[in-house]
Design a protein around this motif. Structure first.
Motif, PDB file in Angstrom:
ATOM      1  N   ASN A   1      24.977  21.461  27.779  1.00 22.95           N
ATOM      2  CA  ASN A   1      26.090  20.526  27.854  1.00 22.95           C
ATOM      3  C   ASN A   1      25.612  19.215  27.224  1.00 22.95           C
ATOM      4  OD1 ASN A   1      27.846  18.410  28.746  1.00 22.95           O
ATOM      5  ND2 ASN A   1      28.560  19.705  30.414  1.00 22.95           N
ATOM      6  N   PRO A   2      26.196  18.774  26.101  1.00 25.69           N
ATOM      7  CA  PRO A   2      25.646  17.611  25.391  1.00 25.69           C
ATOM      8  C   PRO A   2      25.722  16.317  26.193  1.00 25.69           C
ATOM      9  CG  PRO A   2      27.724  18.293  24.412  1.00 25.69           C
ATOM     10  CD  PRO A   2      27.335  19.367  25.379  1.00 25.69           C
ATOM     11  N   TYR A   3      26.693  16.212  27.095  1.00 18.83           N
ATOM     12  CA  TYR A   3      26.773  15.013  27.931  1.00 18.83           C
ATOM     13  C   TYR A   3      25.584  14.958  28.884  1.00 18.83           C
ATOM     14  CZ  TYR A   3      31.570  14.954  26.212  1.00 18.83           C
ATOM     15  OH  TYR A   3      32.678  14.944  25.390  1.00 18.83           O
ATOM     16  N   LEU A   4      25.310  16.071  29.534  1.00 13.93           N
ATOM     17  CA  LEU A   4      24.203  16.096  30.490  1.00 13.93           C
ATOM     18  C   LEU A   4      22.850  16.031  29.772  1.00 13.93           C
ATOM     19  CD1 LEU A   4      25.428  18.758  33.087  1.00 13.93           C
ATOM     20  CD2 LEU A   4      25.851  16.289  33.025  1.00 13.93           C
ATOM     21  N   ALA A   5      22.721  16.714  28.635  1.00 17.15           N
ATOM     22  CA  ALA A   5      21.458  16.707  27.904  1.00 17.15           C
ATOM     23  C   ALA A   5      21.112  15.304  27.419  1.00 17.15           C
ATOM     24  CB  ALA A   5      21.527  17.673  26.723  1.00 17.15           C
ATOM     25  N   ASN A   6      22.102  14.597  26.872  1.00 16.68           N
ATOM     26  CA  ASN A   6      21.851  13.223  26.436  1.00 16.68           C
ATOM     27  C   ASN A   6      21.554  12.316  27.613  1.00 16.68           C
ATOM     28  OD1 ASN A   6      21.992  12.849  23.535  1.00 16.68           O
ATOM     29  ND2 ASN A   6      24.095  13.562  23.650  1.00 16.68           N
ATOM     30  N   ALA A   7      22.252  12.543  28.733  1.00 13.63           N
ATOM     31  CA  ALA A   7      22.066  11.690  29.904  1.00 13.63           C
ATOM     32  C   ALA A   7      20.668  11.835  30.501  1.00 13.63           C
ATOM     33  CB  ALA A   7      23.127  12.014  30.960  1.00 13.63           C
ATOM     34  N   VAL A   8      20.235  13.071  30.734  1.00  9.02           N
ATOM     35  CA  VAL A   8      18.955  13.252  31.431  1.00  9.02           C
ATOM     36  C   VAL A   8      17.769  12.890  30.549  1.00  9.02           C
ATOM     37  CG1 VAL A   8      19.890  14.997  32.989  1.00  9.02           C
ATOM     38  CG2 VAL A   8      18.783  15.730  30.871  1.00  9.02           C
ATOM     39  N   THR A   9      17.874  13.121  29.239  1.00 10.40           N
ATOM     40  CA  THR A   9      16.760  12.736  28.368  1.00 10.40           C
ATOM     41  C   THR A   9      16.708  11.223  28.212  1.00 10.40           C
ATOM     42  OG1 THR A   9      18.146  13.196  26.409  1.00 10.40           O
ATOM     43  CG2 THR A   9      16.653  14.930  27.143  1.00 10.40           C
ATOM     44  N   LEU A  10      17.872  10.572  28.143  1.00 10.30           N
ATOM     45  CA  LEU A  10      17.888   9.106  28.109  1.00 10.30           C
ATOM     46  C   LEU A  10      17.284   8.531  29.387  1.00 10.30           C
ATOM     47  CD1 LEU A  10      18.718   6.326  27.048  1.00 10.30           C
ATOM     48  CD2 LEU A  10      21.044   6.765  27.889  1.00 10.30           C
ATOM     49  N   MET A  11      17.645   9.102  30.526  1.00  7.74           N
ATOM     50  CA  MET A  11      17.107   8.611  31.800  1.00  7.74           C
ATOM     51  C   MET A  11      15.606   8.845  31.895  1.00  7.74           C
ATOM     52  SD  MET A  11      19.486   7.105  33.481  1.00  7.74           S
ATOM     53  CE  MET A  11      18.949   7.074  35.194  1.00  7.74           C
ATOM     54  N   ALA A  12      15.129   9.959  31.327  1.00 11.53           N
ATOM     55  CA  ALA A  12      13.684  10.218  31.320  1.00 11.53           C
ATOM     56  C   ALA A  12      12.964   9.169  30.484  1.00 11.53           C
ATOM     57  CB  ALA A  12      13.408  11.618  30.776  1.00 11.53           C
ATOM     58  N   GLY A  13      13.541   8.835  29.316  1.00  6.17           N
ATOM     59  CA  GLY A  13      12.938   7.809  28.478  1.00  6.17           C
ATOM     60  C   GLY A  13      12.939   6.448  29.150  1.00  6.17           C
ATOM     61  N   LEU A  14      14.052   6.093  29.784  1.00 12.80           N
ATOM     62  CA  LEU A  14      14.130   4.809  30.483  1.00 12.80           C
ATOM     63  C   LEU A  14      13.145   4.766  31.655  1.00 12.80           C
ATOM     64  CD1 LEU A  14      17.998   4.176  30.584  1.00 12.80           C
ATOM     65  CD2 LEU A  14      16.307   3.228  28.989  1.00 12.80           C
ATOM     66  N   LYS A  15      12.950   5.911  32.304  1.00  3.49           N
ATOM     67  CA  LYS A  15      11.978   5.972  33.407  1.00  3.49           C
ATOM     68  C   LYS A  15      10.572   5.732  32.876  1.00  3.49           C
ATOM     69  CE  LYS A  15      11.314   6.806  37.852  1.00  3.49           C
ATOM     70  NZ  LYS A  15      11.897   5.916  38.893  1.00  3.49           N
ATOM     71  N   GLY A  16      10.299   6.258  31.680  1.00  7.42           N
ATOM     72  CA  GLY A  16       8.996   6.003  31.067  1.00  7.42           C
ATOM     73  C   GLY A  16       8.774   4.529  30.799  1.00  7.42           C
ATOM     74  N   ILE A  17       9.843   3.828  30.387  1.00  7.14           N
ATOM     75  CA  ILE A  17       9.755   2.381  30.159  1.00  7.14           C
ATOM     76  C   ILE A  17       9.537   1.664  31.485  1.00  7.14           C
ATOM     77  CG2 ILE A  17      11.035   0.346  29.401  1.00  7.14           C
ATOM     78  CD1 ILE A  17      12.475   2.171  27.374  1.00  7.14           C
ATOM     79  N   GLU A  18      10.321   2.061  32.493  1.00  9.51           N
ATOM     80  CA  GLU A  18      10.216   1.428  33.813  1.00  9.51           C
ATOM     81  C   GLU A  18       8.817   1.591  34.401  1.00  9.51           C
ATOM     82  OE1 GLU A  18      11.808   2.432  38.291  1.00  9.51           O
ATOM     83  OE2 GLU A  18      13.193   2.786  36.625  1.00  9.51           O
ATOM     84  N   GLU A  19       8.233   2.770  34.216  1.00 11.77           N
ATOM     85  CA  GLU A  19       6.909   3.032  34.786  1.00 11.77           C
ATOM     86  C   GLU A  19       5.781   2.570  33.877  1.00 11.77           C
ATOM     87  OE1 GLU A  19       7.098   7.233  35.459  1.00 11.77           O
ATOM     88  OE2 GLU A  19       8.085   7.019  37.403  1.00 11.77           O
ATOM     89  N   GLY A  20       6.118   2.104  32.670  1.00 10.39           N
ATOM     90  CA  GLY A  20       5.082   1.664  31.736  1.00 10.39           C
ATOM     91  C   GLY A  20       4.131   2.785  31.360  1.00 10.39           C
ATOM     92  N   LEU A  21       4.659   4.003  31.176  1.00 11.52           N
ATOM     93  CA  LEU A  21       3.810   5.163  30.910  1.00 11.52           C
ATOM     94  C   LEU A  21       3.089   5.033  29.570  1.00 11.52           C
ATOM     95  CD1 LEU A  21       6.143   8.111  32.034  1.00 11.52           C
ATOM     96  CD2 LEU A  21       4.339   6.985  33.344  1.00 11.52           C
TER      97      LEU A  21
END
Length: 437
Positions: A343-363
Motif C-alpha cells: 500500500n503506497p500510503y502506508l509504505a511511504n508513511a512507515v519509511t518516512l517515520m523510520a527516517g525521522l526516528k533516525g534523525i530524532e535518535e541521532g543514529l
C-alpha cells in the motif's frame, strides 16, 4: 487557490467537459483501490457533506457495528481520465475517509501518510519521493505467460510491450503525472516506469493512479498487467523502489553535503535518516513487502537480503545514486526492498517515520557495504512473511506510525495469511514428497 475556488473550478470543468460520472477513490488497508461512482449533480454535495458507504465490507475498515463511513473528495486530486468509456467522460478524485461525526477515520491509509507528512513539516522538512514501479505483461489473467522474451532495456518496435509502455506514459502525462522514463526491465515481458519526484502524499496518489492506468491500458490491448512481485520462477521479480529525500520549505535539499564533509555527499541529517531506514527495516518490511510472494523475490544477488547501504552496490538495501554535478536537490536515498503489492500510503508513511526516528535518535550511519559478506555490514532481513510479522508485532515505532486500528488489523490479517500458506499443499510439496515418502 483556496479550497472553495478549487471546488468551483472543478464544478465548472465537469460541466464544460461534459463529465458523465465521477469516481470517488480510496484504498483499503491492504492497498486495494475502491471507488464510489456519482453523477455530476452529486459532486457539490460530496465536497460539503461526503458520500456515505458501508465500511464493514472494506478490508481493514470498520466492523458491522461501526460500518457507516463518509468519503470526502480531496479537490487537489481531481483528474479527468484520458480515455472515454461507453458512458462518456469519467473523472477520478481521491478521498479522505471520515466518520459520521466528521472525525478522521483511523483506518484510512491516506490519513496515516498525512500524519507522517505533517510531522515532517512541523520539524521543518518536506518529504519528497520518486517511485520506480515494475510489473509484468501476461497473455491473460489466468496463467503467467509473458507476451515477449525481451531483456533489460531491449527495444523492439514490434513488441507489444513497447506500445503499451508508450501508451501508458502518454496517459500518465495527460493526468499530470510526469514520467521520468519507462523501460523494459530484466525479465521477459517485465516493464517499469519511473515517476518524477513529488511530495510524499502526491507520490502515493500517483502510484495508485499509475497502477490503475497500467492495468487499463493493458486491458485495452487484450493483455493482463500483474504487480505480483515474483510471478515466474528463475527470472527477476518486480520492485517498487522509493527514492526519498528531505527538502526545506524553500525547496533546497537537506540531504546534500560537499564531498569534503562526506564522501557520499550526505549531510549529517541524511546520514541519520538513512540510519533510521536501516535500523527499522526488519520492523517495517511487513508493510513494504506485505505478501507471502513478496519474499520469493529475494532469491538473487542484486536483491537486498541485509539492512545495508552503499553507492555503487545495488545489492545494498539503501543505495545512494550519483547525482549530476551541481544538481544537489537530486541527492537521495533509494530504498530497494519495497514491491508493488505494498500500500503506497502506508509504505511511504512507515519509511518516512523510520527516517525521522533516525534523525530524532541521532543514529550513526553504519559502514558502507562495498562488497564481500553483507552480514558483516548489516542485520539479516526477514526471509518470509512469518518472520516479518514477528518483527512487526514487536515494533512500537510501527504501532505509533500506523495507529492501533491499522496495526491490530494487520497483525491479525497477516497472521491468518501466513497460517493459510503454511497449511496449503503446493505443487512443490507434491513433486518433492508424493512418490518419495
Amino acid at each position: 487557490m483556496s479550497t472553495d475556488k478549487k471546488i468551483d473550478y472543478i464544478l465548472r470543468t465537469v460541466e464544460e467537459r461534459d463529465v458523465r460520472y465521477l469516481r470517488l477513490c480510496f484504498t483499503d488497508v491492504l492497498g486495494g483501490l475502491k471507488a464510489l461512482s456519482i453523477s455530476p449533480e452529486e459532486l457539490e454535495e460530496a465536497f460539503v457533506e461526503g458520500i456515505g458507504f458501508d465500511g464493514s465490507n472494506v478490508d481493514g475498515f470498520a466492523s458491522q457495528e461501526q460500518s457507516d463511513l463518509l468519503a470526502f473528495p480531496d479537490a487537489d486530486t481531481f483528474q479527468i481520465l484520458p480515455w472515454k468509456t461507453d458512458d462518456g467522460v469519467v473523472a477520478n478524485v481521491f478521498c479522505d475517509i471520515q466518520t459520521p461525526r466528521r472525525e478522521a477515520f483511523a483506518g484510512d491509509p491516506r490519513l496515516v501518510l498525512k500524519n507522517a507528512f505533517i510531522k515532517a513539516e512541523d520539524l521543518g522538512y518536506v518529504a519528497n519521493v520518486g517511485p520506480k514501479l515494475e510489473y509484468f505483461y501476461f497473455v491473460n489473467g489466468i496463467e503467467p505467460k509473458p507476451i515477449d522474451q525481451a531483456g533489460y532495456l531491449d527495444l523492439n518496435s514490434a513488441d507489444l510491450s513497447h506500445s503499451l509502455r508508450y501508451s501508458t506514459s502518454r496517459a500518465l502525462e495527460n493526468l499530470s503525472i510526469p514520467v521520468q522514463y519507462s523501460f523494459h526491465a530484466a525479465g521477459p515481458a517485465q516493464n517499469g516506469v519511473e515517476l518524477r519526484y513529488a511530495e510524499a502524499l502526491t507520490c502515493a496518489d500517483n502510484i495508485v493512479t499509475a497502477r490503475l492506468v497500467i492495468r487499463h491500458i493493458a486491458t485495452l490491448h487484450g493483455v493482463f498487467a500483474s504487480f505480483m512481485p515474483k510471478p515466474l520462477q528463475g527470472v527477476p521479480g518486480s520492485a517498487m523502489l522509493l527514492n526519498q529525500s528531505l527538502l526545506n520549505h524553500d525547496g533546497e535539499s537537506l540531504f546534500w553535503a560537499p564531498k569534503t564533509e562526506n564522501e557520499a555527499h550526505l549531510s549529517e541529517l541524511a546520514q541519520h535518516y538513512i540510519a533510521g531506514l536501516i535500523k527499522y527495516a526488519p520492523e517495517y518490511m511487513l508493510i513494504t513487502n506485505p505478501t507471502v510472494n513478496s519474499y520469493k523475490r529475494f532469491d538473487r544477488d542484486a536483491i537486498p537480503a541485509y539492512a545495508t547501504w552503499g553507492r555503487k552496490n545495488r545489492s545494498a538495501m539503501v543505495r545512494i545514486p550519483t547525482h549530476k554535478p551541481g544538481k544537489h536537490v537530486a541527492t537521495r536515498a533509494e530504498l530497494r526492498i519495497p514491491d508493488p503489492t505494498a500500500n503506497p500510503y502506508l509504505a511511504n508513511a512507515v519509511t518516512l517515520m523510520a527516517g525521522l526516528k533516525g534523525i530524532e535518535e541521532g543514529l550513526s550511519l553504519p559502514e558502507e557495504f562495498v562488497g564481500g559478506n553483507p552480514a558483516d555490514y548489516g542485520e539479516k532481513l526477514p526471509t518470509n512473511l512469518g518472520e516479518a510479522l514477528e518483527r512487526f508485532k514487536q515494533s512500537e515505532l510501527l504501532k505509533d506510525a500506523l495507529g492501533e486500528h491499522i496495526f491490530s488489523y494487520l497483525c491479525e490479517r497477516k497472521a491468518e495469511e501466513w497460517r493459510e500458506f503454511c497449511l496449503t499443499v503446493t505443487d512443490w510439496d507434491t513433486h518433492k514428497y508424493y512418490a518419495g515418502c
